[in-house]
Design a protein around this motif. Structure first.
Motif, PDB file in Angstrom:
ATOM      1  N   GLY A 111     -75.783  47.265 -39.252  1.00  0.00           N
ATOM      2  CA  GLY A 111     -76.537  46.365 -38.386  1.00  0.00           C
ATOM      3  C   GLY A 111     -77.594  47.116 -37.597  1.00  0.00           C
ATOM      4  N   PHE A 112     -77.231  48.298 -37.107  1.00  0.00           N
ATOM      5  CA  PHE A 112     -78.217  49.126 -36.409  1.00  0.00           C
ATOM      6  C   PHE A 112     -79.390  49.465 -37.319  1.00  0.00           C
ATOM      7  CE2 PHE A 112     -79.792  53.485 -36.276  1.00  0.00           C
ATOM      8  CZ  PHE A 112     -80.479  53.464 -35.069  1.00  0.00           C
ATOM      9  N   SER A 113     -79.098  49.891 -38.543  1.00  0.00           N
ATOM     10  CA  SER A 113     -80.163  50.347 -39.434  1.00  0.00           C
ATOM     11  C   SER A 113     -81.135  49.225 -39.766  1.00  0.00           C
ATOM     12  CB  SER A 113     -79.571  50.936 -40.719  1.00  0.00           C
ATOM     13  OG  SER A 113     -78.879  49.958 -41.465  1.00  0.00           O
ATOM     14  N   ILE A 280     -95.945  48.215 -23.403  1.00  0.00           N
ATOM     15  CA  ILE A 280     -95.389  49.179 -24.367  1.00  0.00           C
ATOM     16  C   ILE A 280     -94.599  48.468 -25.470  1.00  0.00           C
ATOM     17  CG2 ILE A 280     -93.924  51.197 -24.727  1.00  0.00           C
ATOM     18  CD1 ILE A 280     -94.476  51.987 -21.827  1.00  0.00           C
ATOM     19  N   ILE A 281     -93.579  47.641 -25.070  1.00  0.00           N
ATOM     20  CA  ILE A 281     -92.715  47.017 -26.075  1.00  0.00           C
ATOM     21  C   ILE A 281     -93.459  45.948 -26.862  1.00  0.00           C
ATOM     22  CG2 ILE A 281     -90.649  45.585 -26.396  1.00  0.00           C
ATOM     23  CD1 ILE A 281     -89.359  47.103 -24.133  1.00  0.00           C
ATOM     24  N   GLY A 282     -94.191  45.067 -26.171  1.00  0.00           N
ATOM     25  CA  GLY A 282     -94.932  44.015 -26.870  1.00  0.00           C
ATOM     26  C   GLY A 282     -94.350  42.644 -26.634  1.00  0.00           C
ATOM     27  N   THR A 283     -94.168  41.862 -27.691  1.00  0.00           N
ATOM     28  CA  THR A 283     -93.748  40.464 -27.585  1.00  0.00           C
ATOM     29  C   THR A 283     -92.279  40.339 -27.191  1.00  0.00           C
ATOM     30  OG1 THR A 283     -93.082  40.331 -29.904  1.00  0.00           O
ATOM     31  CG2 THR A 283     -95.402  39.858 -29.396  1.00  0.00           C
ATOM     32  N   GLY A 284     -91.900  39.078 -26.854  1.00  0.00           N
ATOM     33  CA  GLY A 284     -90.504  38.803 -26.541  1.00  0.00           C
ATOM     34  C   GLY A 284     -89.600  39.080 -27.731  1.00  0.00           C
ATOM     35  N   ALA A 285     -90.084  38.777 -28.943  1.00  0.00           N
ATOM     36  CA  ALA A 285     -89.296  39.048 -30.145  1.00  0.00           C
ATOM     37  C   ALA A 285     -89.035  40.544 -30.294  1.00  0.00           C
ATOM     38  CB  ALA A 285     -90.021  38.514 -31.377  1.00  0.00           C
ATOM     39  N   ALA A 286     -90.047  41.351 -29.952  1.00  0.00           N
ATOM     40  CA  ALA A 286     -89.875  42.806 -30.023  1.00  0.00           C
ATOM     41  C   ALA A 286     -88.819  43.270 -29.031  1.00  0.00           C
ATOM     42  CB  ALA A 286     -91.203  43.495 -29.749  1.00  0.00           C
ATOM     43  N   LEU A 287     -88.821  42.671 -27.827  1.00  0.00           N
ATOM     44  CA  LEU A 287     -87.820  43.035 -26.822  1.00  0.00           C
ATOM     45  C   LEU A 287     -86.414  42.706 -27.306  1.00  0.00           C
ATOM     46  CD1 LEU A 287     -87.279  44.078 -23.917  1.00  0.00           C
ATOM     47  CD2 LEU A 287     -87.377  41.685 -23.173  1.00  0.00           C
ATOM     48  N   ILE A 288     -86.246  41.530 -27.919  1.00  0.00           N
ATOM     49  CA  ILE A 288     -84.935  41.122 -28.416  1.00  0.00           C
ATOM     50  C   ILE A 288     -84.494  42.040 -29.561  1.00  0.00           C
ATOM     51  CG2 ILE A 288     -83.674  39.278 -29.593  1.00  0.00           C
ATOM     52  CD1 ILE A 288     -84.116  38.875 -26.573  1.00  0.00           C
ATOM     53  N   THR A 289     -85.420  42.389 -30.448  1.00  0.00           N
ATOM     54  CA  THR A 289     -85.086  43.312 -31.531  1.00  0.00           C
ATOM     55  C   THR A 289     -84.664  44.660 -30.960  1.00  0.00           C
ATOM     56  OG1 THR A 289     -86.702  42.210 -32.952  1.00  0.00           O
ATOM     57  CG2 THR A 289     -85.915  44.365 -33.671  1.00  0.00           C
ATOM     58  N   PHE A 290     -85.361  45.107 -29.912  1.00  0.00           N
ATOM     59  CA  PHE A 290     -85.005  46.334 -29.216  1.00  0.00           C
ATOM     60  C   PHE A 290     -83.589  46.212 -28.644  1.00  0.00           C
ATOM     61  CE2 PHE A 290     -85.508  49.120 -25.337  1.00  0.00           C
ATOM     62  CZ  PHE A 290     -85.588  50.319 -26.029  1.00  0.00           C
ATOM     63  N   GLY A 291     -83.279  45.050 -28.066  1.00  0.00           N
ATOM     64  CA  GLY A 291     -81.940  44.808 -27.540  1.00  0.00           C
ATOM     65  C   GLY A 291     -80.883  44.825 -28.621  1.00  0.00           C
ATOM     66  N   ALA A 292     -81.221  44.284 -29.804  1.00  0.00           N
ATOM     67  CA  ALA A 292     -80.277  44.280 -30.920  1.00  0.00           C
ATOM     68  C   ALA A 292     -79.968  45.701 -31.379  1.00  0.00           C
ATOM     69  CB  ALA A 292     -80.838  43.460 -32.083  1.00  0.00           C
ATOM     70  N   VAL A 293     -80.965  46.570 -31.352  1.00  0.00           N
ATOM     71  CA  VAL A 293     -80.754  47.976 -31.717  1.00  0.00           C
ATOM     72  C   VAL A 293     -79.733  48.610 -30.768  1.00  0.00           C
ATOM     73  CG1 VAL A 293     -81.823  50.264 -31.772  1.00  0.00           C
ATOM     74  CG2 VAL A 293     -82.992  48.312 -32.823  1.00  0.00           C
ATOM     75  N   PHE A 294     -79.917  48.401 -29.461  1.00  0.00           N
ATOM     76  CA  PHE A 294     -78.995  48.979 -28.487  1.00  0.00           C
ATOM     77  C   PHE A 294     -77.615  48.321 -28.556  1.00  0.00           C
ATOM     78  CE2 PHE A 294     -82.673  51.006 -26.683  1.00  0.00           C
ATOM     79  CZ  PHE A 294     -82.145  52.171 -26.138  1.00  0.00           C
ATOM     80  N   SER A 295     -77.578  47.036 -28.900  1.00  0.00           N
ATOM     81  CA  SER A 295     -76.297  46.347 -29.005  1.00  0.00           C
ATOM     82  C   SER A 295     -75.438  46.942 -30.109  1.00  0.00           C
ATOM     83  CB  SER A 295     -76.524  44.855 -29.266  1.00  0.00           C
ATOM     84  OG  SER A 295     -77.095  44.239 -28.140  1.00  0.00           O
ATOM     85  N   THR A 296     -76.050  47.189 -31.260  1.00  0.00           N
ATOM     86  CA  THR A 296     -75.285  47.747 -32.365  1.00  0.00           C
ATOM     87  C   THR A 296     -74.885  49.200 -32.086  1.00  0.00           C
ATOM     88  OG1 THR A 296     -77.413  48.173 -33.458  1.00  0.00           O
ATOM     89  CG2 THR A 296     -76.198  46.232 -34.161  1.00  0.00           C
ATOM     90  N   ILE A 297     -75.730  49.944 -31.366  1.00  0.00           N
ATOM     91  CA  ILE A 297     -75.379  51.325 -31.015  1.00  0.00           C
ATOM     92  C   ILE A 297     -74.152  51.352 -30.105  1.00  0.00           C
ATOM     93  CG2 ILE A 297     -76.095  53.306 -29.618  1.00  0.00           C
ATOM     94  CD1 ILE A 297     -78.883  53.006 -30.719  1.00  0.00           C
ATOM     95  N   SER A 298     -74.137  50.508 -29.083  1.00  0.00           N
ATOM     96  CA  SER A 298     -73.004  50.516 -28.152  1.00  0.00           C
ATOM     97  C   SER A 298     -71.733  50.028 -28.827  1.00  0.00           C
ATOM     98  CB  SER A 298     -73.315  49.664 -26.916  1.00  0.00           C
ATOM     99  OG  SER A 298     -73.389  48.306 -27.242  1.00  0.00           O
ATOM    100  N   ALA A 299     -71.866  49.027 -29.714  1.00  0.00           N
ATOM    101  CA  ALA A 299     -70.688  48.543 -30.438  1.00  0.00           C
ATOM    102  C   ALA A 299     -70.146  49.628 -31.365  1.00  0.00           C
ATOM    103  CB  ALA A 299     -71.051  47.295 -31.240  1.00  0.00           C
TER     104      ALA A 299
END
Length: 456
Positions: A111-113, A280-299
């Motif tokens: 999921g992270f990848s 820096i991050i850009g759109t709201g979709a980019a922020l959520i995708t960024f959040g998904a990356v961190f979510s899978t890392i912490s899990a």
């Protein structure tokens, strides 16, 4: 004489760290991936689906809290079953919990990848797609972190989890002002109504797995008899509130039909409609995708912690090779157990389909939760005078409800998954029999050698 490898792990995690292990594991990729699938199945009633799953989870969480306060040992559900059942039953419990956490680790790595590739492509469209490589690298990095320091891995979990919660809170803060109440009418699908809720609950239940990981690190938490129950309930409360708000905003802004059609990118597409652009991050979709990356890392980090502690507990109880139950003399971590867990995670990344991993993890979690609820009732009968700093209120109603409701959800998992799970249990039974024979022969050989006369 004790050896360095036999000592107990040190208590280096506070209440916040323990809570973040649970929150980090639960708020993984699930909320991003499963929101659209739940809306596709149950329509706007997906909000109810997540709420009901939180309620079902609470009954088993109460059992975990009582058992953790009464049996403050690493291993979580395995340690409790080992205390109350025969060796064979406890082995199967540990075998399946270990597999569940390791398989989930492979799932989160993949999921992270996929999220990392999508995030990178937002800024560098021509970047190479190397999902398997990214998955292997992230597993290697967090295995190394866990192997050298429990305190560092716990601290990293806290930082990453706080960051992803902040991202979801930003999504919620902008979204509540954009919600259209008309998107919740009709509230349930016209073709099936409330009959769609149970299948949707079975589909999304995996998003509530993770609080049980807190109990696997009991001996590494300060004042565990109080802090483990507190961490379990705090992590569940934080997770349920965030889930409900995210699903409410997503449905209220994008609509259940479009949300369902969006599938795995549902939350990101909802964010695109109402969130502004960020520096820096850009759109709201980019922020959520960024959040998904961190979510899978912490899990991923949370299940590396949890899976290794189950292997450590089984090794310490001599139900797996004793090397797994030793603490590294330099790092003070269950080094061998961490490496063994990592090997299986990497094998699942390379060879096992994602959907199969997810289904098996859900089924084994449901079965494990049933056994834990039975264990708390059995321990009450076997040791009624045992100190229980936390006791289940309205006992025995919560564990009985936990057993029944987890069984009901299990019926909504596919027969194919059940067949594979039964095969894995049978394989575990073979491993148990062979290992017990090996230990018996080794013990007899050692005893025979000790009785031989010493040469003069």
């Amino acid at each position: 004489m004790s050896h360095a490898g036999d000592r107990a792990p040190g208590a280096s995690l506070g209440l916040l760290d323990a809570t973040m292990v649970g929150v980090g594991a639960m708020i993984g990729a699930g909320i991003f991936v499963l929101t659209g699938l739940a809306a596709e199945t149950a329509g706007p009633a997906a909000v109810v689906v997540f709420g009901l799953n939180g309620g079902v989870t609470l009954f088993t969480a109460l059992s975990y809290a009582e058992l953790a306060s009464a049996i403050p040992r690493n291993g979580g559900g395995y340690a409790y079953v080992r205390e109350t059942f025969s060796g064979a039953v406890s082995f199967v419990m540990g075998w399946t919990r270990w597999f569940t956490y390791m398989a989930a680790g492979g799932l989160y790595a993949l999921g992270f990848s996929s999220n990392f590739v999508e995030f990178v492509h937002l800024y560098v469209p021509s970047a190479p797609d190397l999902p398997i490589v990214y998955a292997i690298v992230v597993v290697g990095l967090f295995v190394a972190l866990n192997a050298v320091s429990t305190e560092a891995s716990g601290g990293a979990e806290t930082i990453i989890t706080v960051l992803k919660i902040a991202i979801l809170l930003v999504f919620i803060a902008f979204g509540v002002f954009a919600v259209e109440t008309g998107e919740f009418t009709p509230f349930v699908p016209e073709d099936g109504g409330f009959t769609k809720i149970l299948p949707a609950m079975g589909l999304t239940f995996i998003a509530f797995q993770g609080y049980d990981l807190i109990a696997t690190v009991t001996e590494e938490v300060e004042n565990p008899q109080k802090n483990i129950p507190r961490a379990i309930f705090l992590s569940l409360l934080v997770t349920v509130v965030i889930y409900l708000l995210v699903v409410f905003v997503a449905i209220g802004t994008l609509g259940a039909e479009e949300l369902g059609a969006a599938g795995e990118t549902a939350v990101a597409q909802a964010a695109e409609g109402f969130m502004p652009s960020f520096p820096i991050i850009g759109t709201g979709a980019a922020l959520i995708t960024f959040g998904a990356v961190f979510s899978t890392i912490s899990a991923l980090n949370a299940v590396i912690i949890g899976s290794s502690r189950v292997a450590f507990a089984m090794g310490r109880e001599r139900q797996l090779p004793s090397k797994l139950g030793q603490i590294h003399p330099r790092f003070g971590t269950p080094f061998a157990a961490i490496l063994a867990s990592a090997v299986v995670m990497l094998l699942t990344v390379l060879f096992v389909p994602i959907r199969l991993i997810g289904n098996l993890a859900s089924l084994f979690s449901l079965l494990g939760f049933i056994v834990v609820n039975v264990a708390v009732m059995r321990l009450r009968r076997q040791k009624p005078d045992l100190s229980r700093p936390f006791s289940i209120p309205f006992y025995p109603i919560p564990p009985l409800l936990g057993i029944v409701l987890n069984l009901v959800l299990g019926f909504y998992i596919s027969p194919e998954t059940w067949a594979i799970a039964i095969s894995w249990l049978a394989f575990g039974g073979i491993v148990y029999v062979l290992w017990e024979r090996y230990k018996r022969r080794h013990s007899e050989g050692t005893e025979q050698r000790s009785q031989e006369p010493t040469p003069q």
